[in-house]
Motif scaffolding. Sequence first.
Motif, PDB file in Angstrom:
ATOM      1  N   ALA A  70       0.771  -1.414   0.066  1.00 13.20           N
ATOM      2  CA  ALA A  70      -0.147  -0.022  -0.004  1.00 13.20           C
ATOM      3  C   ALA A  70       0.794   1.227  -0.020  1.00 13.20           C
ATOM      4  CB  ALA A  70      -0.915   0.019   1.203  1.00 13.20           C
ATOM      5  N   ALA A  71       1.742   1.287   1.063  1.00  8.97           N
ATOM      6  CA  ALA A  71       2.593   2.532   1.122  1.00  8.97           C
ATOM      7  C   ALA A  71       3.680   2.817  -0.076  1.00  8.97           C
ATOM      8  CB  ALA A  71       3.223   2.581   2.229  1.00  8.97           C
ATOM      9  N   THR A  72       4.012   1.337  -0.542  1.00 11.25           N
ATOM     10  CA  THR A  72       5.212   1.471  -1.307  1.00 11.25           C
ATOM     11  C   THR A  72       4.790   1.457  -2.829  1.00 11.25           C
ATOM     12  OG1 THR A  72       5.973  -0.461   0.191  1.00 11.25           O
ATOM     13  CG2 THR A  72       7.429   0.049  -1.920  1.00 11.25           C
ATOM     14  N   THR A  73       4.360   2.598  -3.143  1.00 12.07           N
ATOM     15  CA  THR A  73       3.940   3.176  -4.513  1.00 12.07           C
ATOM     16  C   THR A  73       4.374   4.597  -4.630  1.00 12.07           C
ATOM     17  OG1 THR A  73       2.220   3.473  -6.118  1.00 12.07           O
ATOM     18  CG2 THR A  73       1.627   3.354  -3.699  1.00 12.07           C
ATOM     19  N   LEU A  74       4.530   4.949  -5.786  1.00  7.17           N
ATOM     20  CA  LEU A  74       4.857   6.408  -5.915  1.00  7.17           C
ATOM     21  C   LEU A  74       3.633   7.333  -6.130  1.00  7.17           C
ATOM     22  CD1 LEU A  74       7.830   6.307  -8.636  1.00  7.17           C
ATOM     23  CD2 LEU A  74       7.787   7.380  -6.486  1.00  7.17           C
ATOM     24  N   LYS A  75       2.399   6.812  -6.182  1.00  6.35           N
ATOM     25  CA  LYS A  75       1.460   7.505  -6.246  1.00  6.35           C
ATOM     26  C   LYS A  75       1.145   8.431  -4.996  1.00  6.35           C
ATOM     27  CE  LYS A  75      -1.482   4.538  -9.421  1.00  6.35           C
ATOM     28  NZ  LYS A  75      -2.450   3.718  -9.634  1.00  6.35           N
ATOM     29  N   LEU A  76       0.823   9.719  -5.211  1.00  9.46           N
ATOM     30  CA  LEU A  76       0.633  10.465  -3.963  1.00  9.46           C
ATOM     31  C   LEU A  76      -0.792  10.635  -3.673  1.00  9.46           C
ATOM     32  CD1 LEU A  76       3.018  13.531  -5.200  1.00  9.46           C
ATOM     33  CD2 LEU A  76       3.424  11.264  -3.581  1.00  9.46           C
ATOM     34  N   LYS A  77      -1.864  10.346  -4.472  1.00 10.21           N
ATOM     35  CA  LYS A  77      -3.270  10.740  -4.129  1.00 10.21           C
ATOM     36  C   LYS A  77      -4.275   9.832  -5.012  1.00 10.21           C
ATOM     37  CE  LYS A  77      -3.610  14.490  -7.171  1.00 10.21           C
ATOM     38  NZ  LYS A  77      -4.020  16.109  -7.328  1.00 10.21           N
ATOM     39  N   GLY A  78      -5.424   9.811  -4.883  1.00  9.57           N
ATOM     40  CA  GLY A  78      -6.397   9.210  -5.599  1.00  9.57           C
ATOM     41  C   GLY A  78      -7.093   8.399  -4.595  1.00  9.57           C
ATOM     42  N   LYS A  79      -8.433   7.777  -5.287  1.00  9.03           N
ATOM     43  CA  LYS A  79      -9.309   6.950  -4.709  1.00  9.03           C
ATOM     44  C   LYS A  79      -8.752   5.601  -4.376  1.00  9.03           C
ATOM     45  CE  LYS A  79     -13.829   4.869  -5.079  1.00  9.03           C
ATOM     46  NZ  LYS A  79     -15.206   4.764  -5.849  1.00  9.03           N
ATOM     47  N   HIS A  80      -8.028   5.102  -5.305  1.00 14.54           N
ATOM     48  CA  HIS A  80      -7.496   3.753  -5.223  1.00 14.54           C
ATOM     49  C   HIS A  80      -6.593   3.535  -4.010  1.00 14.54           C
ATOM     50  CE1 HIS A  80      -6.861  -0.319  -6.220  1.00 14.54           C
ATOM     51  NE2 HIS A  80      -5.702  -0.328  -6.397  1.00 14.54           N
ATOM     52  N   LEU A  81      -5.361   4.607  -4.118  1.00 16.73           N
ATOM     53  CA  LEU A  81      -4.495   4.646  -2.896  1.00 16.73           C
ATOM     54  C   LEU A  81      -5.133   4.900  -1.615  1.00 16.73           C
ATOM     55  CD1 LEU A  81      -1.552   5.073  -2.579  1.00 16.73           C
ATOM     56  CD2 LEU A  81      -1.757   7.427  -2.573  1.00 16.73           C
ATOM     57  N   LEU A  82      -6.239   5.589  -1.473  1.00 21.00           N
ATOM     58  CA  LEU A  82      -6.763   5.676  -0.157  1.00 21.00           C
ATOM     59  C   LEU A  82      -7.458   4.440   0.340  1.00 21.00           C
ATOM     60  CD1 LEU A  82      -8.226   9.311  -0.511  1.00 21.00           C
ATOM     61  CD2 LEU A  82      -6.132   8.501   0.762  1.00 21.00           C
ATOM     62  N   GLU A 120     -12.977  -2.211 -18.980  1.00 25.66           N
ATOM     63  CA  GLU A 120     -12.851  -0.702 -19.204  1.00 25.66           C
ATOM     64  C   GLU A 120     -13.388   0.302 -18.021  1.00 25.66           C
ATOM     65  OE1 GLU A 120     -15.215  -0.521 -22.767  1.00 25.66           O
ATOM     66  OE2 GLU A 120     -13.517  -0.801 -24.095  1.00 25.66           O
ATOM     67  N   ARG A 121     -12.978  -0.205 -16.876  1.00 25.22           N
ATOM     68  CA  ARG A 121     -13.079   0.443 -15.721  1.00 25.22           C
ATOM     69  C   ARG A 121     -12.180  -0.047 -14.433  1.00 25.22           C
ATOM     70  NH1 ARG A 121     -18.854  -0.818 -12.739  1.00 25.22           N
ATOM     71  NH2 ARG A 121     -17.733   0.837 -11.206  1.00 25.22           N
ATOM     72  N   PRO A 122     -11.863   1.034 -13.812  1.00 31.39           N
ATOM     73  CA  PRO A 122     -10.956   0.569 -12.532  1.00 31.39           C
ATOM     74  C   PRO A 122     -11.369  -0.392 -11.580  1.00 31.39           C
ATOM     75  CG  PRO A 122     -11.311   3.241 -12.754  1.00 31.39           C
ATOM     76  CD  PRO A 122     -12.599   2.419 -13.413  1.00 31.39           C
ATOM     77  N   ALA A 123     -10.439  -1.079 -11.299  1.00 36.55           N
ATOM     78  CA  ALA A 123     -10.559  -2.157  -9.959  1.00 36.55           C
ATOM     79  C   ALA A 123     -10.471  -1.481  -8.870  1.00 36.55           C
ATOM     80  CB  ALA A 123      -9.631  -3.255 -10.370  1.00 36.55           C
ATOM     81  N   PRO A 124     -11.394  -1.859  -7.693  1.00 40.02           N
ATOM     82  CA  PRO A 124     -12.356  -2.955  -7.756  1.00 40.02           C
ATOM     83  C   PRO A 124     -13.760  -2.319  -7.957  1.00 40.02           C
ATOM     84  CG  PRO A 124     -12.006  -2.478  -5.394  1.00 40.02           C
ATOM     85  CD  PRO A 124     -10.903  -1.412  -6.454  1.00 40.02           C
ATOM     86  N   ILE A 125     -14.628  -3.220  -8.226  1.00 40.16           N
ATOM     87  CA  ILE A 125     -16.041  -2.637  -8.172  1.00 40.16           C
ATOM     88  C   ILE A 125     -16.809  -3.074  -6.766  1.00 40.16           C
ATOM     89  CG2 ILE A 125     -18.373  -3.093  -9.387  1.00 40.16           C
ATOM     90  CD1 ILE A 125     -16.696  -4.134 -11.689  1.00 40.16           C
TER      91      ILE A 125
END
Length: 368
Positions: free
Chosen positions: A48-60, A326-331
């Motif tokens: 979870a923490a080990t990603t360069l992404k700083l924000k976003g619904k999936h990260l949270l 054609e949509r983000p995971a998860p649902i």
Amino acid sequence: MRVGIIGCGVVGAAIAFELSQTHQVTVWDAREEHQWQATGAALGVLMAATTLKLKGKHLLLRLESLKLYETLIPELEAITQTSLPYNRQGILRLCFDGDELQRWYKTQQVRSKQGFRLDILDREQLVQAYPHLWAAHLQESNLPVVGAIYSPQDRQVDPVALSAALITAAQKRGATFYFNTPVAEFRSLPEQDPPCLTHICTEAESYPVDWVIVAAGLGSMPLTTTLNQTVPIYPVLGQGLHLRRQTPLAEPMPVVNGDQVHIVPINASEVWVGATVEFPVEVGAAVEADPAQMYELHQRGIALDESLAHASILRTWSGLRPRPHERPAPIIERLPGYDNVVVASGHYRNGVLLAPITAQKVRQLISN
């Protein structure tokens, strides 16, 4: 309230455990009890923490779900009176590009504000802490490791042991499970708009329900099609290996990540290495395990940790992951057109990580 859950992989089991605290829960799964399918093919890496992404619904979602594990594991161990294989040694992400290593400093600052620690190691610090990784390099280009990011709060858990514990704990709270029992059809009140499902029907019996949770992974698409609201979810295949080193490592080790490979320590000698990401030729087509990709995975693992070059292969495996089309995971949402149906599926490569937060989101949906 009577809740019917269809599907009992790690996500369905987590939902059953969560809802069994306050509701009458019944779970159906078409597979045999010990055939784990996607859950059995997962590595259980809670990254979870080990990603360069700083924000976003999936990260949270990932960060929130990771936090839930710190109380969920002790709770399950107390209820089931068993010890779960839960690696608290963190995740070590190897880096082969100096510019990328520098970009992690900004992520490190953001994670600190989010309550997560990241340590950035240069090559000397990495080799001093993990000498068995001194020769780590990219398999194709031979670029040597320049450093690493260590996340002490990321985790790894055995997915099958976790799922079994969730089922046992839910049963102790009164939940009922039916394996090898596919759902044949649904019944609803025809005059109600939007329609409300009243019964889940198997070949043998009809069960009254107040809510229906579809958490059947790849089986979710045909179930929603039965309800005339198809949620397209298609398979992506992953392969992995179980290896045994000739010489055991002395200390407990973190999961090592690099070059699209996870090396997951099981004990001092054994590791899982995974996983490939293999798509079908066309959407909806079957996908077969490719031996060439398995070989490539093995070689990339050896490039990261040379001690694996002479490790014996104990077993290999493959499994299909449910990926939304054609949509983000998860649902995780109510099924359009129905008043009491929730779809919690299509977690793709993060089903184990997101299982606890999915269960909480489902609880919120049916409570609202």
